[in-house]
Design a protein around this motif. Structure first.
Motif, short mmCIF file in Angstrom:
data_model
loop_
_atom_site.label_atom_id
_atom_site.label_comp_id
_atom_site.label_asym_id
_atom_site.label_seq_id
_atom_site.Cartn_x
_atom_site.Cartn_y
_atom_site.Cartn_z
N GLN A 19 86.56 -32.06 25.48
CA GLN A 19 87.20 -32.39 26.75
C GLN A 19 86.67 -31.54 27.90
OE1 GLN A 19 89.42 -32.13 23.84
NE2 GLN A 19 88.95 -34.31 23.76
N VAL A 20 86.49 -30.24 27.67
CA VAL A 20 86.18 -29.34 28.79
C VAL A 20 84.85 -28.63 28.65
CG1 VAL A 20 88.63 -28.96 29.24
CG2 VAL A 20 87.42 -27.39 27.72
N GLY A 21 84.13 -28.87 27.55
CA GLY A 21 82.88 -28.15 27.33
C GLY A 21 83.14 -26.74 26.87
N PHE A 22 82.12 -26.08 26.34
CA PHE A 22 82.30 -24.72 25.83
C PHE A 22 82.61 -23.74 26.96
CE2 PHE A 22 79.65 -26.71 22.51
CZ PHE A 22 80.49 -26.49 21.43
N GLU A 23 81.94 -23.92 28.10
CA GLU A 23 82.18 -23.02 29.22
C GLU A 23 83.61 -23.14 29.74
OE1 GLU A 23 80.15 -20.62 30.70
OE2 GLU A 23 79.05 -20.96 28.86
N GLU A 257 84.84 -11.35 29.29
CA GLU A 257 83.74 -11.39 30.26
C GLU A 257 82.46 -10.95 29.55
OE1 GLU A 257 84.59 -6.97 32.16
OE2 GLU A 257 85.21 -8.77 33.25
N PRO A 258 81.29 -11.22 30.12
CA PRO A 258 80.04 -10.85 29.45
C PRO A 258 79.98 -9.38 29.06
CG PRO A 258 79.58 -12.30 31.29
CD PRO A 258 81.05 -11.95 31.38
N ASP A 292 75.02 -12.30 30.07
CA ASP A 292 74.97 -12.69 31.49
C ASP A 292 74.25 -14.04 31.63
OD1 ASP A 292 74.50 -13.00 34.21
OD2 ASP A 292 74.03 -10.88 34.53
N PRO A 293 74.95 -15.08 32.09
CA PRO A 293 74.34 -16.42 32.17
C PRO A 293 73.19 -16.52 33.17
CG PRO A 293 76.52 -16.41 33.20
CD PRO A 293 76.36 -15.10 32.50
#
Length: 340
Positions: A19-23, A257-258, A292-293
């Motif tokens: 539904q919302v994606g992994f992110e 967070e990362p 970090d993306p």
């Protein structure tokens, strides 16, 4: 009405990567990492019992109360998550459909990787934690006990459990295909969860190569380093003095967070750029992301996340389609019996 002690009504409200994606799962999952927030959610939903099941591909809240209202549950959950999860992306089920969904989940029929067994441990941990915290009692305890019994039947009576697979298994396959028989020269493995342990065991089978295990606490890293013949670093040590040679990074934590900023990997990435060396492989299975993306797409690095494993997961599902039909029949039968 589902048959539970006290004749409570059972419900489900939640969402998944579909539904919302992994992110999209990350922020909402991070909001429920401590007891205070889970207790606040129970109060916000106005229920008597609550079990939160949070994995790398789903966030589901199972509830029990004398009477449940689907619209109220949806609105209350959307308000609690403050826009992190939209109301229209929340799945709400009451009664038998909620129970059947739980039975399918714990039997791995709805998993990212069909047939995986990690979800059984995750479901058992979820109900045990909720009971220890006083958030769940007999009603959901009874339903979850039956769900775990259903999973045992599915894996005993079908071939879903004959070749155990998991997200970590797919990640290892990707890693092995990239590095071949020799394996990575230097592997950085972050976290101490089940997935990191499985990848650590796979890397330990290579005769050569250094394995560096990293955790917030040095003791956690040392335990894995001793088990899989590596060395240990705390997360603070990694940030302060990052290795200049890294071929593989694997990370799967539940941090909000990362935990690996771009500058931590910068020295090792720089050593690979402009000299013909193969890129560093970074396998980030954290939800939300551990790495970090901003590193995605940079020269000298290939970033793999959960969504990059979807093709392999779908091939696995297709291979097991006949067994899935048999497993679904067991799930329907046992959930119906509980609902009589």
């Amino acid at each position: 009405m589902v048959s539970t002690p006290g004749e409570y009504q059972v419900g489900l409200i939640g969402t998944s990567f579909r539904q919302v994606g992994f992110e999209g799962l990350g922020p909402a999952t991070a909001a429920l990492t401590d007891y205070v927030r889970r207790a606040a959610l129970k109060e916000a939903l106005g229920v008597c019992e609550l079990v939160v099941l949070a994995t790398c591909n789903r966030l589901e809240c199972y509830v029990a109360a004398a009477k449940l209202d689907a619209q109220r549950l949806r609105a209350s959950a959307a308000k609690f998550f403050r826009g992190e999860l939209r109301a229209d992306l929340l799945q709400v089920e009451l009664g038998r459909p909620a129970v059947e969904h739980l039975f399918a989940v714990v039997s791995s029929l709805d998993s990212f990787v069909v047939g995986e067994t990690d979800v059984v441990r995750q479901v058992r941990r979820a109900i045990e934690s909720a009971q220890a915290e006083g958030l769940a009692r007999e009603a959901l305890g009874h339903v979850f006990d039956r769900a775990l019994q259903c999973a045992r039947r599915v894996h005993t009576e079908t071939a879903l459990g004959s070749t155990p697979v998991s997200v970590a298994t797919l990640a290892v396959q990707k890693i092995q295909r990239h590095f071949g028989e020799l394996g990575p020269s230097v592997s950085l493995l972050v976290g101490t969860g089940d997935m990191t342990r499985k990848v650590g065991a796979a890397m330990a089978r290579y005769e050569q190569g250094e394995r560096i295990f990293v955790n917030r606490t040095l003791a956690g890293a040392e335990e894995l380093a001793e088990r899989f013949q590596g060395r240990a670093m705390s997360l603070e040590q990694l940030h302060r003095d990052p290795p200049r040679e890294i071929d593989l990074v694997f990370s799967a934590t539940s941090a909000s967070e990362p935990v690996i900023p771009a500058e931590t990997l910068a020295p090792a990435i720089a050593a690979r750029v402009g000299c013909g060396r193969a890129p560093m492989i970074v396998c980030d299975l954290g939800v939300p992301r551990d790495v970090d993306p901003s590193l995605e797409g940079r020269e000298g690095i290939v970033l793999l996340a959960l969504e990059h494993l979807e093709v392999l997961a779908e091939l696995n599902r297709t291979r097991l389609e006949d067994e899935l039909d048999a497993a679904r029949a067991i799930v329907r039968d046992l959930s119906t019996r509980l609902s009589r």
